[in-house]
Design an enzyme around this catalytic site. Sequence first.
Site, PDB file in Angstrom:
ATOM      1  N   GLU A 122       0.988  -1.137   0.034  1.00 55.59           N
ATOM      2  CA  GLU A 122       0.025  -0.146  -0.054  1.00 55.59           C
ATOM      3  C   GLU A 122       0.862   1.343   0.121  1.00 55.59           C
ATOM      4  OE1 GLU A 122      -4.292  -1.227   2.141  1.00 55.59           O
ATOM      5  OE2 GLU A 122      -2.281  -1.430   3.310  1.00 55.59           O
ATOM      6  N   GLU A 142      -4.473  -9.507   3.426  1.00 55.63           N
ATOM      7  CA  GLU A 142      -4.958  -9.186   4.642  1.00 55.63           C
ATOM      8  C   GLU A 142      -6.350 -10.107   4.969  1.00 55.63           C
ATOM      9  OE1 GLU A 142      -3.026  -5.268   3.864  1.00 55.63           O
ATOM     10  OE2 GLU A 142      -3.775  -6.931   2.784  1.00 55.63           O
TER      11      GLU A 142
END
Length: 268
Positions: A122, A142
Amino acid sequence: MSKLFRESFETLDVELLDAGIGLVRLNRPKSANALNTRMSLDLMTLFEGLQIDREAPRCLIVTGAGEGAFCAGGDLVERRTMSDEEWQAQHVIFERMLRALLGCPVPMIAAVNGAAFGGGCEIAAACDFVYAARTARFALTEVTLGIMPGAGGTQTLARAIGTRRAMELILTGQAFSAEEAERWGFVNEVLEQEVLLDAALATARRIAGNAPIAVRQAKQAIRRGIDMSLADGIAFEIEAYNRMVPTEDRREGVSAFNEKRKPRFTGR
């Protein structure tokens, strides 16, 4: 010289190089540069500060300390004993860090030197473009941990590579190689580890040699315009363009062209 690049950060190694280039190393190599609370606060402080720093570098390179990892994602050792309230409080810091990265007016190049998983992926996605070592790997894993990307990944990855590919990668948690990332449009160029930083520096020097106001305005026009209609994006571009007409750099650029010399841009 930027005051921010004279500061000492616990988890970042910052250095001001030649030609107004700032080098930012994520510096927790013993933890694969994993993103803990302190690193998030350090990144937030640095990048929020750059938004108001008149002496900010003209271009930034973000990389990881060592060769094994760019950033392995959130530090799950730190998170292991967190209560739900503590987890959510930490995530507020992550959110503010992300907004600081995305709001940085200075062009940012991610030089991904190793694994960029979770929050590391990210951070790379929040940069303006990405160079990667051939050994680098990326993933948003995730969902395999019972959560989902929460530092922009569902938005930035989809914008970079398209909704369908991002959907596949995020919902499976599947890792992907530097070559795949380049083929899909997430990475600009794949390089051997030993030349990665040199390549990023060469591009940063080219950017830093251009008119700083023009570069920043062009960056903002691209960043903001991509979420607008074409007509609104063009209107925003014209507003950004008109801000440069009365600048000294605009006059210097035209003079240098006509006098057949290299321009001396001052950011005014």
